[in-house]
Each structure stands twice: as structure tokens, then as C-alpha cells.
Design a protein around this motif. Structure first.
Motif, PDB file in Angstrom:
ATOM      1  N   TYR A  97      56.220 124.202  59.617  1.00 56.37           N
ATOM      2  CA  TYR A  97      54.884 124.774  59.723  1.00 56.37           C
ATOM      3  C   TYR A  97      53.882 124.062  58.819  1.00 56.37           C
ATOM      4  N   GLU A  98      54.348 123.538  57.694  1.00 62.41           N
ATOM      5  CA  GLU A  98      53.448 122.919  56.719  1.00 62.41           C
ATOM      6  C   GLU A  98      52.855 121.608  57.212  1.00 62.41           C
ATOM      7  N   GLU A 101      52.983 120.566  60.559  1.00 56.53           N
ATOM      8  CA  GLU A 101      52.604 120.617  61.975  1.00 56.53           C
ATOM      9  C   GLU A 101      51.726 121.831  62.231  1.00 56.53           C
ATOM     10  N   GLY A 102      50.428 121.595  62.374  1.00 62.11           N
ATOM     11  CA  GLY A 102      49.477 122.686  62.584  1.00 62.11           C
ATOM     12  C   GLY A 102      49.399 123.197  64.002  1.00 62.11           C
ATOM     13  N   ASN A 103      50.147 122.579  64.916  1.00 62.71           N
ATOM     14  CA  ASN A 103      50.152 122.996  66.322  1.00 62.71           C
ATOM     15  C   ASN A 103      51.521 123.523  66.736  1.00 62.71           C
ATOM     16  N   SER A 104      52.189 124.220  65.837  1.00 63.51           N
ATOM     17  CA  SER A 104      53.548 124.694  66.114  1.00 63.51           C
ATOM     18  C   SER A 104      53.621 125.579  67.350  1.00 63.51           C
ATOM     19  N   ILE A 105      52.646 126.453  67.530  1.00 67.25           N
ATOM     20  CA  ILE A 105      52.694 127.382  68.661  1.00 67.25           C
ATOM     21  C   ILE A 105      52.658 126.622  69.977  1.00 67.25           C
ATOM     22  N   MET A 128      56.265 133.813  59.381  1.00 67.02           N
ATOM     23  CA  MET A 128      55.562 132.784  60.164  1.00 67.02           C
ATOM     24  C   MET A 128      56.140 132.701  61.571  1.00 67.02           C
ATOM     25  N   THR A 138      54.135 133.149  65.078  1.00 65.18           N
ATOM     26  CA  THR A 138      54.299 132.202  66.186  1.00 65.18           C
ATOM     27  C   THR A 138      54.850 132.913  67.420  1.00 65.18           C
ATOM     28  N   ARG A 152      48.026 133.496  56.345  1.00 65.15           N
ATOM     29  CA  ARG A 152      49.171 132.618  56.163  1.00 65.15           C
ATOM     30  C   ARG A 152      48.855 131.612  55.067  1.00 65.15           C
ATOM     31  N   GLN A 205      47.565 127.030  60.908  1.00 63.36           N
ATOM     32  CA  GLN A 205      48.113 126.889  62.256  1.00 63.36           C
ATOM     33  C   GLN A 205      46.994 127.118  63.263  1.00 63.36           C
ATOM     34  N   ASN A 206      46.902 126.237  64.256  1.00 67.82           N
ATOM     35  CA  ASN A 206      45.985 126.469  65.368  1.00 67.82           C
ATOM     36  C   ASN A 206      46.518 127.634  66.192  1.00 67.82           C
TER      37      ASN A 206
END
Length: 170
Positions: free
Chosen positions: A34-35, A37-41, A61, A65, A87, A91-92
Motif C-alpha cells: 500500500y505504501e 502503490e497508490g492504485n491498489s484498489i 487497509m 480496499t 489512512r 490511496q486513489n
């Protein structure tokens, strides 16, 4: 049944919890950074869009998600102390609007010092009209980490609810 389990920040699914989930189906639990990669979702949505996921689960987190992936996949979700409001990492949040949202079970620890359950309740309250059935479990005996016995109990309640939905045709 295919279960997508999403771990929390710098976490992973323990072997004991995986064993509990495997009683109900095949478990997918990808490693998520998550740290960095801001597009995890959206990345997870793309990764599992054809994976025939039946339910989504997550903690902290991973609960955050999982909340949005359950909307994107139109699948039921079990979310432990989801970090829905604030958070520590960016994250986007994609817009996965749809009119057919599925059941979500929230397990919130009243003693959680990481994710404030009051903020989560406010978040849920602001979305009560979203065509979603919610089940809330406010646990006085729970902080942020989910002990094995509470995890097992809540997972059992979640799958019992899903089997009742199927049985009664809801």
C-alpha cells in the motif's frame, strides 16, 4: 467459493486464519504494498475481474480496499476495522458506482486505537441509502488486531448469513 482476502498495512494473512477461511472455499490473498502503490484498489480490481471472486474480506487497509472492491465486483464483504475514513498512506479511490450493491458485514473494535470506530460508523451512516444491506458488529472486547477466536466467530456468522440469503432467495 472463491474468497479474496486483503491484508492490512505491512501485513499478511496468517496460516491459522487461512485455515479457517479454507473451510469455506479457495482463498486468494495477494501481497499488497500500500505504501508504494497508490492504485491498489484498481490494480486488484483488474487482477481479479475475471477471477470469479464470490466474497471479499479484509482488515484495516485491506478492509478499506475490500469495501470498494465489493462494490466493483457486486459481491458481499466481511470487513474488520476498515480504514474507510483516514489512512496513513495515500490511496486513489475509484468511483465504482452501481445500483446493485451487496451485503457488507463490519466488525468494529470499540477499543481500536488505530481506526476510530466512531468515524467508521459515521461513514456507514452517510451511505445507508446505497442499496446495501449492512450488518454491524461492535465488539467491546476488540482492539485493532483480530484474535483468532473472534476472526473465526465473525467469519462463521458471515457465511451463515450468506447461506440464509441463498436459502430464502434474497
Amino acid at each position: 467459493m472463491n474468497i479474496l482476502y486483503l491484508h492490512g498495512l505491512n501485513g499478511s494473512l496468517s496460516g491459522e486464519k487461512r485455515t479457517i477461511l479454507e473451510k469455506y472455499g479457495r482463498v486468494y490473498s495477494p501481497a499488497i504494498d500500500y505504501e508504494s502503490e497508490g492504485n491498489s484498489i484498481e490494480n486488484l480490481r483488474r487482477q481479479f475481474v475475471n477471477g470469479k471472486i464470490d466474497v471479499v474480506m479484509g482488515s484495516s487497509m485491506g478492509g478499506f480496499t475490500g469495501y470498494y472492491l465489493s462494490i466493483a465486483f457486486k459481491k458481499s464483504a466481511l470487513l474488520f476495522n476498515p480504514a474507510l475514513v483516514s489512512r496513513s498512506v495515500f490511496q486513489n479511490v475509484p468511483d465504482y458506482s452501481n445500483s446493485d450493491r451487496s451485503f457488507k458485514q463490519f466488525v468494529l473494535g470499540v477499543k481500536d486505537g488505530v481506526v476510530d470506530p466512531k468515524d467508521t460508523l459515521k461513514f456507514i451512516g452517510e451511505r445507508m441509502d446505497d442499496n446495501t444491506d449492512y450488518r454491524l458488529s461492535l465488539r467491546q472486547d476488540l482492539a485493532h488486531r483480530i484474535p483468532l477466536e473472534i476472526f473465526e466467530h465473525e467469519v462463521s456468522l458471515f457465511f451463515d448469513h450468506l447461506s440464509q440469503e441463498v436459502h430464502f432467495g434474497q
